[in-house]
Design an enzyme around this catalytic site. Sequence first.
Site, PDB file in Angstrom:
ATOM      1  N   HIS A  19       6.621  -0.863  -5.622  1.00  0.00           N
ATOM      2  CA  HIS A  19       7.974  -1.221  -5.208  1.00  0.00           C
ATOM      3  C   HIS A  19       8.587  -0.052  -4.435  1.00  0.00           C
ATOM      4  O   HIS A  19       7.919   0.962  -4.185  1.00  0.00           O
ATOM      5  CB  HIS A  19       8.837  -1.664  -6.391  1.00  0.00           C
ATOM      6  CG  HIS A  19       9.034  -0.645  -7.479  1.00  0.00           C
ATOM      7  ND1 HIS A  19       9.508   0.628  -7.239  1.00  0.00           N
ATOM      8  CD2 HIS A  19       8.826  -0.718  -8.825  1.00  0.00           C
ATOM      9  CE1 HIS A  19       9.610   1.287  -8.371  1.00  0.00           C
ATOM     10  NE2 HIS A  19       9.182   0.500  -9.353  1.00  0.00           N
ATOM     11  N   HIS A  22       8.129   3.675  -5.576  1.00  0.00           N
ATOM     12  CA  HIS A  22       6.840   4.310  -5.262  1.00  0.00           C
ATOM     13  C   HIS A  22       6.779   4.655  -3.774  1.00  0.00           C
ATOM     14  O   HIS A  22       6.284   5.715  -3.389  1.00  0.00           O
ATOM     15  CB  HIS A  22       5.680   3.381  -5.639  1.00  0.00           C
ATOM     16  CG  HIS A  22       5.763   2.871  -7.048  1.00  0.00           C
ATOM     17  ND1 HIS A  22       5.962   1.543  -7.349  1.00  0.00           N
ATOM     18  CD2 HIS A  22       5.736   3.537  -8.231  1.00  0.00           C
ATOM     19  CE1 HIS A  22       6.033   1.409  -8.667  1.00  0.00           C
ATOM     20  NE2 HIS A  22       5.896   2.592  -9.219  1.00  0.00           N
ATOM     21  N   CYS A 127       5.726   5.344 -27.091  1.00  0.00           N
ATOM     22  CA  CYS A 127       6.233   4.337 -26.145  1.00  0.00           C
ATOM     23  C   CYS A 127       5.126   4.076 -25.134  1.00  0.00           C
ATOM     24  O   CYS A 127       4.747   4.964 -24.374  1.00  0.00           O
ATOM     25  CB  CYS A 127       7.491   4.811 -25.428  1.00  0.00           C
ATOM     26  SG  CYS A 127       7.939   3.701 -24.063  1.00  0.00           S
ATOM     27  N   CYS A 130       6.064   4.654 -21.423  1.00  0.00           N
ATOM     28  CA  CYS A 130       6.059   6.074 -21.025  1.00  0.00           C
ATOM     29  C   CYS A 130       4.645   6.625 -21.085  1.00  0.00           C
ATOM     30  O   CYS A 130       4.373   7.674 -20.520  1.00  0.00           O
ATOM     31  CB  CYS A 130       6.874   6.943 -21.985  1.00  0.00           C
ATOM     32  SG  CYS A 130       8.633   6.711 -21.976  1.00  0.00           S
ATOM     33  N   CYS A 144      13.450   3.358 -26.721  1.00  0.00           N
ATOM     34  CA  CYS A 144      13.138   4.379 -25.733  1.00  0.00           C
ATOM     35  C   CYS A 144      14.231   4.335 -24.666  1.00  0.00           C
ATOM     36  O   CYS A 144      14.507   3.273 -24.108  1.00  0.00           O
ATOM     37  CB  CYS A 144      11.768   4.086 -25.094  1.00  0.00           C
ATOM     38  SG  CYS A 144      11.567   4.878 -23.484  1.00  0.00           S
ATOM     39  N   HIS A 147      12.906   2.924 -21.186  1.00  0.00           N
ATOM     40  CA  HIS A 147      12.343   1.577 -21.038  1.00  0.00           C
ATOM     41  C   HIS A 147      13.019   0.520 -21.908  1.00  0.00           C
ATOM     42  O   HIS A 147      12.688  -0.665 -21.822  1.00  0.00           O
ATOM     43  CB  HIS A 147      10.833   1.613 -21.312  1.00  0.00           C
ATOM     44  CG  HIS A 147      10.101   2.481 -20.324  1.00  0.00           C
ATOM     45  ND1 HIS A 147       9.667   3.755 -20.624  1.00  0.00           N
ATOM     46  CD2 HIS A 147       9.772   2.266 -19.025  1.00  0.00           C
ATOM     47  CE1 HIS A 147       9.093   4.279 -19.556  1.00  0.00           C
ATOM     48  NE2 HIS A 147       9.148   3.413 -18.576  1.00  0.00           N
ATOM     49  N   LYS A 294      18.416  -0.281 -12.750  1.00  0.00           N
ATOM     50  CA  LYS A 294      17.021   0.097 -12.603  1.00  0.00           C
ATOM     51  C   LYS A 294      16.255  -1.114 -12.069  1.00  0.00           C
ATOM     52  O   LYS A 294      16.514  -2.240 -12.468  1.00  0.00           O
ATOM     53  CB  LYS A 294      16.504   0.462 -14.009  1.00  0.00           C
ATOM     54  CG  LYS A 294      15.263   1.299 -13.983  1.00  0.00           C
ATOM     55  CD  LYS A 294      14.893   1.726 -15.384  1.00  0.00           C
ATOM     56  CE  LYS A 294      13.400   1.967 -15.369  1.00  0.00           C
ATOM     57  NZ  LYS A 294      12.953   2.960 -16.296  1.00  0.00           N
ATOM     58  N   LYS A 297      11.454  -6.374 -12.936  1.00  0.00           N
ATOM     59  CA  LYS A 297      11.096  -7.764 -12.649  1.00  0.00           C
ATOM     60  C   LYS A 297      12.078  -8.723 -13.313  1.00  0.00           C
ATOM     61  O   LYS A 297      12.474  -9.717 -12.720  1.00  0.00           O
ATOM     62  CB  LYS A 297       9.682  -8.037 -13.177  1.00  0.00           C
ATOM     63  CG  LYS A 297       8.628  -7.871 -12.110  1.00  0.00           C
ATOM     64  CD  LYS A 297       7.322  -8.476 -12.588  1.00  0.00           C
ATOM     65  CE  LYS A 297       6.173  -7.635 -12.075  1.00  0.00           C
ATOM     66  NZ  LYS A 297       4.997  -7.663 -12.897  1.00  0.00           N
TER      67      LYS A 297
END
Length: 437
Positions: A19, A22, A127, A130, A144, A147, A294, A297
Amino acid sequence: MAEKFYITTPIYYANAKPHLGHAFTAVYADVLARWQKIQRKDVFFTVGTDEHGAKIAKAAEKAGREPQNFVDEIAGEYKKTWQALNIQYNDFIRTTSGKHKEGVLAFIKKIHEAGDIYEGVYEGLYCVECENFVLERNLKNGLCPDHLIAPKKVKEKNHFFNLKKYLPLVKEKITTGELKITPESRRNEILSIIGGGVPDFSITRENVKWGIPFPYDKKQTIYVWADALTNYITVLDFPDGEKYKNFWPADAHILGADINKFHSIFWPAMLISAGLPLPKNIFVHGLFTVNGQKMSKTLGNVIDPIDMVNKFGIDGARYLILSQFPAGEHGDIKAEEFADKYNSDLANGVGNLFERALTMMIDFRDGVVDVQKNVEEKIKFLAEKTAKKYENNFENYKLYKALADVFSFIKRLDRYINKEQPWILNKNKNEKLDEVL
Ligand code: MSP
C-alpha cells in the site's frame, strides 16, 4: 574508483500486497539512491520481502494456501508495484531464497560462536502482528497499541540473544555518532529505550514452523526479526560475496518509526556480536495516517500505489507521495487532495511556468535567446541559493523541504514574469527582453 553508497528499504511482510505506506519508503529511498548516482557514487540499492514467521503463516492459512505459494504471489505484487513506480533497485531479496538462508546460517553461526545465544523459557505476551513479544505495561486496555488486538499468552522454550552484554556498547556507538540515527528525535527515542532497559530477545521460536530451522536445536526456527534484519547482508551474498566486500557497511537504512528499535538496537547488537561493521546511518521517517486514520482493510482506506500511477502518471504519483509531509514527523494524507495538489503544483506551477516561458521564447525570439545576457541579480542569487539549499537538504534526507524550496522559487519566477511583462517589452522592442527571457 568511485565512492560506494549502499542504501536499503525495509523488506516488507509478504502477507498482503503493498500500500501507499510501503511505497512511501520505496520512493524515498529510490530518490536518495538516484541523488547519490548523480553525485557519481557507485550505488547499490536494495528492496525485498519478509516471508517467514507466524504472521505470514497465518495469512497463508487464512487464504487457504501453502505459505510458499502464497508468498510467491505477494512478492510478485511487490515487484509489479515497484516497476509501476519506476523504483530502480539493484536487487530484490526474498527471505525464502536459498542465498538468504545460507547467509542467515553463516551469520547465526558467528553469534553462536561468540557465545551469545543461550537457552531459556519465554513466558509472556506475543503480538503476532508486531512479530514481537510485548510487555504488559505497554498495552492499552489490554490491547497492542499499534494493532489493537489482544496479544497471545505464550510459554515456550526459546534461544535468547544476550542483548544485555551489548547494550552499553550500542549506546556508546550512538552517542559518539559512529552509529548515526536521524533525525535527532528518533535517536533520542532509542537512547531513552536503552536507558529504560531492554530485555534479551528470542533469536528462535518454538511453535513457529514457517521459518529457517535453527541448526543448534532442530525443534526451533530462527526468529523472524533475526531472519529479516540479516537481509541487508545476505542480499550482498554474505559472507564471501564480492558485493558484501564492496558495499557493507550500509551507508543508509531507510525505514519507518515503527521498526526503529529493531534497526537501532537489535541489529547493531547482533552485528557487534558477529564481529561485523555497523551501518553508518539509520534514517527514520514518520508514519502517516489517511484522513486521520491508520490505513486498514477493515476501514477501506487503503491506497494502492498502482491506482495513483494510473491517475497521475509515474512522476506525478512520486511527487504526490513525497510532498505530503516532512518525513521527520508523523503526518496525515488526504487522498481527495491529491488532484488539487497535482493541479496547483505540477500543472499550474511547474507546467505553466515552462509553458509560458517557452511560448514567449518561441513567439518573440524564434526559440533563440541570447544566454550571454545578464540575468537579474536577485533572480540569479535566488536560483543559486535554492540550488545550494536543495543539495544540502538532499544530503540530509529532507526531501519535503527540498521540494518546497523549488516550488517557492517557481512562484517567485511567476511573479517576476508578471512584473516584467515580457509581452510589453516585446511590443516596445525593449532590449531588456532577452534578459527577462
Ligand atoms: N518486515 C518488517 C521489516 C523488516 S526489515 C528488516 C516490517 N514490514 S512491514 O510490511 O510492516 O513494513 C513496515 C514499513 O513499511 C515501515 O517501517 C515503513 O517503511 C513502511 N510503512 C508502512 N506503513 C506506513 C505508513 N503508514 N507511513 C509511512 N510508512 C509506512 O515491518
